[in-house]
Design an enzyme around this catalytic site. Structure first.
Site: not given
Ligand code: F0G
Length: 473
Positions: A85, A137-138, A228, A271, A395, A462
């Site tokens: 843990y 970014f979303t 990021d 990624k 997108r 989305f």
């Molecule tokens: N920042 C970027 C540039 C991203 O593309 C993503 C996720 C995140 C942060 C968030 O990270 O998913 O690990 O919580 N992008 C995915 C995509 C979902 O399909 O582009 P996460």
């Protein structure tokens, strides 16, 4: 076809041919279901590719997130998981890998990128703050908003133009940063939110000159710069390829230099870092570290695992080292570019130049007869799935969501459909199948009709929104 190999790859290896720096040792069967089944799946999924069962998908280009193939070394590392843990040995390996390759001091592990976004946003944003960034970014913007901040787009204008050939369309416009300070005051800007390869702009890179200029600008006002780093390794490929003085510098050295101009980073390790789950926050300042390390135990898990199993952290530590190898990055971006060049040669409208992780079809030019209020990019994802079982992602206006002030749809200049290439997963033949399907639906574009939204969730719509076809039946 025009040349598949970018100049630097040819120069580096001294010949035109190149291939992936790995061979395949285990395979996962896939198959295409019938057109009737695909049509039914689309209706059941409300024309939203996020709601399709993956068994109904032939080639899955929904995302490059968590979809990478791990190496035999990473799988071997999974067997070395220390599932204590507290104080797992794999955590220390992870810290060492991040310090070695990214160069930051303090590390807080998280379950994935948005966990880290949550921590950094809550740690340093105060209600009423403004956070400038190179295109939203979303999840990043949502966490900034939930912390009481307002996101302000300061990316260069060229980024909003899908055919502008600027080599670094991810760059920030320093004049826009300056204008924001003049408007709201430096004391209301806790940090600059800089993304390496800008996802929503088409995977477009930021230059080393730009991050240096941002650092200089921020220092004048005592503003911090956070990165990021989700696809920062891919960003380094473009610096190596396009920026003076970097052609002979290894990706790993470029990464270290770029990060040295920032105060920390958040990471979706799903990624660049070649794992199926995981994330981290890394910061140089003690005060931010203290807050984040305290908060992680509330939302993610103890500060030595942050939501990951020990084995996940080991695979991640190994993945980080693999991800910065020049051979790996060249073949990864090379595969994306291969698909992009096929489509370009066939006259299909895509975002240019081709970015690091995906091909972005330009839905406004693909379906000029479908108004943005009828979701042309969402329509395109459905058409592609129906044609060949290839899954892509919207997108455009759906992803952009609603303005929190007015409640209206945000209509972004870029209305795109993303064909995202997972790392080390598909072959060149798969890319050919995808390209041929896109070509076929482009040929039949006049017959396509738009969609209307019939269900809309409150957050990140989305992922779960549902649609029906407009007009006849
Ligand atoms: N920042 C970027 C540039 C991203 O593309 C993503 C996720 C995140 C942060 C968030 O990270 O998913 O690990 O919580 N992008 C995915 C995509 C979902 O399909 O582009 P996460």
């Amino acid at each position: 076809m025009s040349t598949i190999i970018p100049q630097t790859m040819g120069q580096q290896y001294g010949r035109r041919s190149w291939a992936e720096p790995w061979k395949i040792k285990m395979v996962e069967p896939i198959h295409m279901i019938s057109r009737e089944e695909r049509a039914q799946n689309l209706i059941d999924a409300g024309f939203n590719t996020f709601l399709l069962p993956s068994d109904g998908v032939y080639i899955d280009l929904l995302t490059d997130s968590g979809t990478s193939a791990m190496s035999d070394r990473q799988w071997a590392g999974m067997m070395l998981g220390d599932e204590a843990y507290a104080g797992s040995r794999n955590f220390y390996h992870l810290v060492e890998a991040i310090q070695t390759y990214y160069g930051y001091k303090h590390i807080v592990p998280t379950h994935q990128g948005r966990g880290a976004e949550h921590l950094i946003s809550q740690a340093i944003i105060t209600k009423g703050d403004y956070i400038p960034g190179n295109m939203y970014f979303t999840t990043t913007r949502l966490h900034q908003e939930l912390a009481g901040g307002t996101f302000v787009d300061v990316i260069i204008d060229e980024a909003h133009d899908p055919i502008n050939p600027h080599p670094f369309k991810g760059n920030m416009d320093i004049a826009k940063l300056e204008a924001l300070v003049n408007k709201v005051g430096a004391e209301h800007i806790p940090y600059v939110s800089l993304a390496g390869t800008v996802n929503m702009a088409g995977g477009q890179p930021v230059s080393m000159a730009n991050v240096r200029a941002i650092r200089q600008w921020a220092d004048r006002y005592g503003i911090r710069v956070y990165l990021d780093a989700t696809r920062m390794v891919e960003n380094c490929f473009f610096i190596q390829e396009r920026e003076d003085g970097y052609a002979n510098m290894p990706i790993a050295a470029i990464l270290k230099e770029f990060c040295s101009y920032t105060d920390g980073a958040w990471m979706s390790a799903k990624k660049d870092n070649l794992v199926n789950i995981g994330g981290w926050l890394a910061v140089n300042h003690e005060d931010v570290f203290e807050k984040a390390r305290n908060m992680v135990v509330v939302y993610e898990g103890l500060h030595t695992y942050g939501g990951m199993a020990g084995r996940d952290m080991e695979a991640l530590a190994i993945g980080i080292a693999e991800s910065v190898s020049d051979d790996h990055v060249h073949s990864r971006v090379g595969q994306v570019r291969y698909l992009g060049e096929l489509l370009t040669d066939w006259g299909v409208p895509i975002v240019q130049p081709v970015g690091g992780h995906a091909i972005f079809l330009d839905a406004k030019r693909f379906y000029p007869h479908i108004p943005q209020s009828q979701f042309p990019s969402q329509t395109l994802t459905a058409a592609l799935y129906l044609d060949s079982g290839v899954r892509s992602m919207e997108r455009g206006v759906v992803s952009a969501g609603r303005d929190p002030e007015t409640g209206d749809h945000r209509y972004p200049a870029l209305e795109l459909t993303r064909l995202t290439i997972p790392r080390r997963v598909y072959t060149q033949a798969h890319m050919d199948v995808v390209a041929e399907s896109v070509k076929a639906i482009y040929g039949a574009r006049d017959q396509e009709r738009g969609l209307k939204m019939v269900y809309e969730p409150d957050y990140l719509r989305f992922f779960q929104a549902r649609f029906e076809r407009v007009g006849r039946g």
